[in-house]
Design a protein around this motif. Structure first.
Motif, mmCIF file in Angstrom:
data_model
loop_
_atom_site.group_PDB
_atom_site.id
_atom_site.type_symbol
_atom_site.label_atom_id
_atom_site.label_comp_id
_atom_site.label_asym_id
_atom_site.label_seq_id
_atom_site.Cartn_x
_atom_site.Cartn_y
_atom_site.Cartn_z
ATOM 1 N N LEU A 247 17.163 -8.953 24.077
ATOM 2 C CA LEU A 247 18.435 -9.519 24.536
ATOM 3 C C LEU A 247 18.868 -10.658 23.617
ATOM 4 O O LEU A 247 20.033 -10.745 23.216
ATOM 5 N N ALA A 248 17.930 -11.525 23.284
ATOM 6 C CA ALA A 248 18.250 -12.670 22.416
ATOM 7 C C ALA A 248 18.671 -12.206 21.023
ATOM 8 O O ALA A 248 19.558 -12.792 20.398
ATOM 9 N N GLY A 266 13.748 -20.521 32.176
ATOM 10 C CA GLY A 266 14.011 -20.878 30.784
ATOM 11 C C GLY A 266 15.452 -20.650 30.388
ATOM 12 O O GLY A 266 16.064 -21.482 29.702
ATOM 13 N N ILE A 267 16.035 -19.533 30.834
ATOM 14 C CA ILE A 267 17.433 -19.242 30.525
ATOM 15 C C ILE A 267 18.347 -20.252 31.206
ATOM 16 O O ILE A 267 19.347 -20.710 30.627
ATOM 17 N N GLN A 268 18.007 -20.639 32.449
ATOM 18 C CA GLN A 268 18.790 -21.656 33.151
ATOM 19 C C GLN A 268 18.813 -22.977 32.381
ATOM 20 O O GLN A 268 19.785 -23.714 32.421
ATOM 21 N N GLN A 269 17.728 -23.248 31.683
ATOM 22 C CA GLN A 269 17.619 -24.513 30.931
ATOM 23 C C GLN A 269 18.207 -24.403 29.523
ATOM 24 O O GLN A 269 18.075 -25.316 28.710
ATOM 25 N N GLY A 270 18.853 -23.272 29.215
ATOM 26 C CA GLY A 270 19.524 -23.117 27.936
ATOM 27 C C GLY A 270 18.627 -22.666 26.804
ATOM 28 O O GLY A 270 18.966 -22.860 25.625
ATOM 29 N N LYS A 271 17.499 -22.038 27.139
ATOM 30 C CA LYS A 271 16.545 -21.603 26.107
ATOM 31 C C LYS A 271 17.167 -20.585 25.160
ATOM 32 O O LYS A 271 16.870 -20.585 23.964
ATOM 33 N N GLU A 272 18.006 -19.692 25.709
ATOM 34 C CA GLU A 272 18.576 -18.617 24.902
ATOM 35 C C GLU A 272 20.081 -18.822 24.732
ATOM 36 O O GLU A 272 20.843 -18.723 25.697
ATOM 37 N N PRO A 273 20.561 -19.124 23.519
ATOM 38 C CA PRO A 273 22.007 -19.255 23.306
ATOM 39 C C PRO A 273 22.677 -17.892 23.399
ATOM 40 O O PRO A 273 22.044 -16.852 23.189
ATOM 41 N N ASN A 274 23.924 -17.900 23.726
ATOM 42 C CA ASN A 274 24.741 -16.678 23.807
ATOM 43 C C ASN A 274 24.321 -15.755 24.949
ATOM 44 O O ASN A 274 24.664 -14.566 24.945
ATOM 45 N N ILE A 275 23.557 -16.301 25.903
ATOM 46 C CA ILE A 275 23.117 -15.514 27.059
ATOM 47 C C ILE A 275 23.718 -16.131 28.319
ATOM 48 O O ILE A 275 23.645 -17.345 28.519
#
Length: 530
Positions: A247-248, A266-275
């Protein structure tokens, strides 16, 4: 099973009215590149499951996603709706005052994706074969109230029920009632392999093991007015970590089922941009079940002691990382009839009260138990949860719990046959009604819990099925949950939150899941306003 839409209304529907369609509609297409969806729900042919995508033999969230998009049912759900509307049918209604005869008229010009005509005989054939095949792993329990099906002409189907059932229209909107081609599917056995021939919005183009490709079905006529894409690819991943990387990197566009709670955090904390992460309330629940005839848990005092020790707050904090909320009733929040019966009965976790229950029953401690769990469902924290529950119970000094892990293909058949004393299982509802959280387990025997059901099976549940106004069934469902809290064939643990994860150029995530938490691929697009 596990998933859900943007908002689940606090009261689920008012009445099951006469269902009348607004005329035929042909599926359009938004065009564009394929929407590529990732999942860890592996679907494959095996010795144990030679027919994994036959609607007569499959009853889980992964296959239901495919069924909902490739097959038609007589009824389906419009966006945000909690009452089914006609899909393959033009209109449906109960034709008697007792809700025991249900009549549907089909749309004009229905055909399967292979060009074969779809008639009422195909509908009758499809229902009859599910009942005839009677798979241990299939949805036959949803159709158990059908006495007979008639097809008096090419466009009319009449269902005669054994007893009143106001929820019957909801059941016809599930893949248990998927309409299959009688020229392709055997009448008395499953269709082996990875084949699906239906009349839904999509048709299956190919399935090569790790990827299934679906494209818009040009023959579709039904409830869906427009497809926001012309093709969908579903790619299967061994691990949720591999899926997150894809996905990333842009290898997939979205994830349907499912990331772990750590990944969500992790995604909630902004780990992955554009997601993008779209959060939704969920009707998916987690239960602890007991085979009440197993010698190790047969004495209710053992189950009561467990109920008095389970710490739901700790589970949702340490295991699900706040991606779930504690649940104290068999019916979850947001559904008619939800209650906190287990909290009202057992209160906060208490080692002293658990010890008192065992002592009063003359049971010596520590009680030896085996807790079973599947080892190969990567998106569900089965092992972590099993370890946490083992720690809670053994930490009290009252239990000596041994864990027994096994692959899903062994775990599920064992649960269905009543081989495990205690285990946890996620449940995704068949339709948005409290009936689907009670009937499969405690009246229709989907799991062999050896629980007789008593008043639930013989009086309370049948009474609710005579009530078209589902909002008026709450008192009966409250009473059923009080009985379950007393008898303890099940302990509700928590209610999942639902997340749809997409790359930021994908639209329609907020509409992907209908009120039965089934994915609707046609809602997804690239910059398409739905």
């Amino acid at each position: 099973m596990n998933r859900k839409l943007l908002v689940l209304p606090a009261v689920m529907g008012l009445a099951a009215p006469v269902l009348a369609g607004c005329g035929d509609s042909n599926a359009g297409s938004g065009g564009g590149d394929s929407i590529v969806i990732g999942t860890t729900d592996h679907i494959a042919v095996s010795k144990e499951l030679p027919s994994p995508v036959d609607p007569a033999t499959s009853y889980d969230g992964g296959t239901y996603t495919f069924f909902n998009n490739t097959f038609q049912m007589l009824l389906g759900y419009e966006r945000s709706a909690t009452i089914p509307s006609p899909d393959a049918a033009k209109s449906c209604e109960f034709s008697d005052t007792k809700s025991e005869t249900y009549r549907c008229t089909l749309r004009d010009g229905l055909t399967f994706s292979n060009g074969h005509a779809l008639t009422s005989e195909d509908v009758k054939f499809s229902i009859d074969r599910v009942i005839k095949i009677k798979s241990d792993y299939g949805p036959v329990s949803l159709l158990s109230n059908i006495q007979s099906v008639e097809a008096p002409d090419d466009k009319t189907v009449v269902f005669h029920l054994k007893a009143s059932d106001a929820t019957f229209p909801y059941k016809l909107a599930t893949p248990a009632a998927a309409i299959v081609d009688s020229e392709v599917y055997p009448a008395d056995k499953p269709l082996d392999g990875l084949q699906m021939v239906g009349s839904g919005p999509y048709k299956l183009d190919s399935w090569d093991g790790d990827k299934a490709v679906l494209s818009a079905n040009p023959n579709y006529k039904g409830l869906v007015g427009k497809l926001n894409n012309s093709k969908v690819e579903v790619r299967f991943f061994e691990t949720a970590a591999d899926m997150e990387k894809a996905l990333a990197d842009g290898g997939i566009d979205m994830v349907n089922r499912t990331f772990t709670s750590d990944q969500i955090a992790g995604i909630q904390q902004g780990k992955e941009p554009n997601i993008k992460l779209t959060e939704a309330s969920s009707p998916s629940v987690r239960y602890m079940f007991f085979n009440v005839d197993d010698p190790t848990v047969k004495d209710k005092a053992v189950r009561e002691a467990i109920a008095r020790l389970v710490d739901r707050d700790a589970l949702t904090r340490d295991v699900t990382h706040r991606t779930a909320t504690p649940l104290f009733g068999a019916v979850p929040t947001g559904i008619v009839g939800h209650s906190n019966a287990y909290f009202n009965t057992y209160g906060q976790p208490s080692r002293d009260k658990a010890a008192g229950a065992l002592s009063a029953a003359g049971i010596s401690t520590p009680v030896k138990l085996t807790f079973s769990y599947p080892t190969d469902r990567p998106a569900t924290p089965n092992k972590e949860e099993a370890v946490a529950l083992q720690k809670q119970l053994n930490g009290s000094g009252l239990f000596d719990v041994t864990l027994k892990g096994m692959p899903w293909k062994k775990f599920l058949p064992g649960a269905v046959k009543g081989q495990w004393a205690m285990y946890d299982l996620s449940w995704l509802p068949d339709f948005p009604d409290p009936d689907t959280y009670i009937a499969p387990f405690f009246a229709e025997g989907f799991l062999n819990l050896n629980y007789p059901g008593g008043d639930i099976k013989n009086s309370l549940l049948p009474s609710t099925r005579q009530t078209a106004d589902r909002g008026q069934t709450d008192k009966d469902f409250l009473q059923m949950q009080d009985i379950l809290a007393r008898d303890l064939p099940v302990i509700p643990l928590y209610q999942d939150k639902q997340y749809v994860t997409t790359r930021d150029n994908i639209t329609g995530a907020e509409w992907l899941l209908n009120s039965s938490s089934t994915a609707q691929f046609w809602e997804l697009g690239r910059g398409v306003a739905g």
